[in-house]
Design an enzyme around this catalytic site. Structure first.
Site, mmCIF file in Angstrom:
data_model
loop_
_atom_site.group_PDB
_atom_site.id
_atom_site.type_symbol
_atom_site.label_atom_id
_atom_site.label_comp_id
_atom_site.label_asym_id
_atom_site.label_seq_id
_atom_site.Cartn_x
_atom_site.Cartn_y
_atom_site.Cartn_z
ATOM 1 N N THR A 149 0.807 -1.225 0.000
ATOM 2 C CA THR A 149 0.000 0.000 0.000
ATOM 3 C C THR A 149 0.838 1.271 0.000
ATOM 4 O O THR A 149 0.320 2.345 0.317
ATOM 5 C CB THR A 149 -0.977 0.033 1.194
ATOM 6 O OG1 THR A 149 -0.220 0.045 2.422
ATOM 7 C CG2 THR A 149 -1.919 -1.152 1.170
ATOM 8 N N ASP A 201 0.331 -5.047 3.793
ATOM 9 C CA ASP A 201 1.434 -4.291 4.380
ATOM 10 C C ASP A 201 1.174 -2.802 4.236
ATOM 11 O O ASP A 201 0.811 -2.314 3.164
ATOM 12 C CB ASP A 201 2.750 -4.639 3.678
ATOM 13 C CG ASP A 201 3.911 -3.835 4.237
ATOM 14 O OD1 ASP A 201 4.428 -4.219 5.299
ATOM 15 O OD2 ASP A 201 4.290 -2.819 3.619
ATOM 16 N N TYR A 208 2.857 5.907 5.428
ATOM 17 C CA TYR A 208 2.202 5.776 4.123
ATOM 18 C C TYR A 208 0.904 6.565 4.031
ATOM 19 O O TYR A 208 0.457 6.906 2.935
ATOM 20 C CB TYR A 208 1.879 4.312 3.816
ATOM 21 C CG TYR A 208 3.040 3.420 3.505
ATOM 22 C CD1 TYR A 208 4.340 3.906 3.442
ATOM 23 C CD2 TYR A 208 2.832 2.059 3.271
ATOM 24 C CE1 TYR A 208 5.401 3.055 3.168
ATOM 25 C CE2 TYR A 208 3.883 1.216 2.985
ATOM 26 C CZ TYR A 208 5.162 1.714 2.951
ATOM 27 O OH TYR A 208 6.203 0.861 2.671
ATOM 28 N N GLN A 218 11.986 -6.488 5.211
ATOM 29 C CA GLN A 218 11.290 -6.040 3.997
ATOM 30 C C GLN A 218 12.231 -5.158 3.180
ATOM 31 O O GLN A 218 12.693 -4.123 3.660
ATOM 32 C CB GLN A 218 10.019 -5.267 4.366
ATOM 33 C CG GLN A 218 9.208 -4.874 3.139
ATOM 34 C CD GLN A 218 7.914 -4.174 3.482
ATOM 35 O OE1 GLN A 218 7.475 -3.270 2.771
ATOM 36 N NE2 GLN A 218 7.272 -4.599 4.574
ATOM 37 N N TYR A 229 9.396 -5.802 -1.537
ATOM 38 C CA TYR A 229 8.556 -4.706 -2.021
ATOM 39 C C TYR A 229 9.037 -4.275 -3.406
ATOM 40 O O TYR A 229 10.152 -4.591 -3.829
ATOM 41 C CB TYR A 229 8.493 -3.548 -1.043
ATOM 42 C CG TYR A 229 9.742 -2.713 -0.842
ATOM 43 C CD1 TYR A 229 10.137 -1.752 -1.772
ATOM 44 C CD2 TYR A 229 10.508 -2.827 0.319
ATOM 45 C CE1 TYR A 229 11.254 -0.957 -1.565
ATOM 46 C CE2 TYR A 229 11.625 -2.043 0.537
ATOM 47 C CZ TYR A 229 11.999 -1.106 -0.414
ATOM 48 O OH TYR A 229 13.103 -0.319 -0.212
ATOM 49 N N LEU A 284 7.406 -5.273 -8.915
ATOM 50 C CA LEU A 284 7.170 -4.805 -10.288
ATOM 51 C C LEU A 284 7.906 -3.502 -10.567
ATOM 52 O O LEU A 284 7.561 -2.776 -11.502
ATOM 53 C CB LEU A 284 5.662 -4.626 -10.525
ATOM 54 C CG LEU A 284 4.829 -5.897 -10.404
ATOM 55 C CD1 LEU A 284 3.347 -5.594 -10.568
ATOM 56 C CD2 LEU A 284 5.269 -6.943 -11.420
#
Length: 302
Positions: free
Chosen positions: A20, A42, A47, A155, A183, A186
């Site tokens: 997110t 997550d 964020y 992470q 993370y 992509l």
């Protein structure tokens, strides 16, 4: 959805979760992801998405593994305790499954921060302790600071074109039973992956497997032992597509084909040091500069 063990906790989590960071699509895509089996979300204090995550898991909280992070400016003992209460309120939950140190902060003794994290486990507010963006040396110091509970995860950025962790960190975590949460599987955006694939290797493997290029790229991460991935999708279609990266595997031949044909890189120590010192908006220009340097000078490409 395939599950993988979270370290040696006895708990298993979906190998594809819902990231997110920079997420702005609201509740519905997250709920569709949960319906598709990605019962692992997550988020982070910084964020601004803990509230929407709390809304998304309403009614199914007991089935969802929630991970969030405390920001490094809150690593003092009392501020960690205060930060977790804020996250719990925004997430509308009584406990956090995985509470992570968002990135190292050398200004605060790691022993002080870990002591606060362990107190949160004792209090029942947190189940497991993790870290994020920690190097081998930083992770070793954090592990040595623990007294009651193990660090179960790290992470970090990992994808088919950015393989920095393969230099040392990936093996260290695998040997020591620490789950890697990948993370940006992509890339910062998927075009950054495609730019390193001038011959269309991803498209060819997608054709052979009957999957999409994005699913192939995520599955490349999942083929590694002790690695799960948290791709972000800012639409229902993308979230559901990402979930389709699970429950199958690329063949050894397909993995070798991608390795040979995609221009991947590992950040050197100098670039990593500069990135950690620069504010986020300046990191993209640094990456572009490094990509233009000769191969022999920066050891940028394989």
């Amino acid at each position: 959805m395939t599950y993988k063990s979270l370290s040696s906790t006895g708990v298993s989590i979906p190998e594809v979760g819902l990231g997110t960071w920079n997420y702005h699509a609201g509740v519905e895509p997250l709920r569709k992801g949960l319906d598709a089996g990605a019962l692992f979300i997550d988020t982070a204090q910084s964020y601004g998405t803990e509230t929407v995550v709390g809304e998304a898991v309403a009614g199914v909280r007991d089935r969802v593994f929630i991970a969030t992070k405390v920001s490094p400016e809150h690593f003092r003992f009392d501020r960690v305790l205060k930060a977790v209460d804020g996250s719990l309120k925004r997430l509308r939950t009584d406990w956090i499954d995985l509470y992570q140190l968002h990135m190292p902060n050398d200004m605060v003794p790691i022993e002080e921060t870990i002591a606060a994290m362990e107190q949160l486990v004792d209090a029942g507010k947190v189940r497991f302790i993790g870290v994020s963006n920690f190097s081998v040396a930083q992770l070793e110091r954090a592990r040595n600071a623990t007294r009651k509970y193990r660090i179960v995860s790290n992470q970090v950025r990992y994808n088919v074109v950015d393989r920095t962790i393969e230099a040392a960190l990936l093996k260290y975590c695998q040997v020591n039973g620490i789950t890697i949460i990948a993370y940006s599987p992509l890339g910062r955006d998927f075009q950054s992956i495609l730019d390193c694939d001038p011959d269309g290797a991803l498209a060819e493997v997608a054709r052979l497997t009957g999957k999409t290029m994005a699913q192939v790229a995520i599955n490349w991460c999942l083929c590694k032992d002790a690695v799960v991935a948290i791709p972000k999708g800012n639409s229902t279609a993308h979230v559901v597509e990402n979930c389709g990266a699970s429950s199958w595997r690329l063949t050894t031949e397909q993995l070798l084909f991608l390795d040979r044909n995609i221009r991947w890189r590992r950040r050197g120590r100098l670039e990593s040091l500069l990135r950690s010192a620069l504010p986020q908006p300046m990191r993209g220009p640094l990456r572009n500069l490094v990509q233009r340097l000769p191969r022999g000078l920066c050891r940028h490409f394989k």
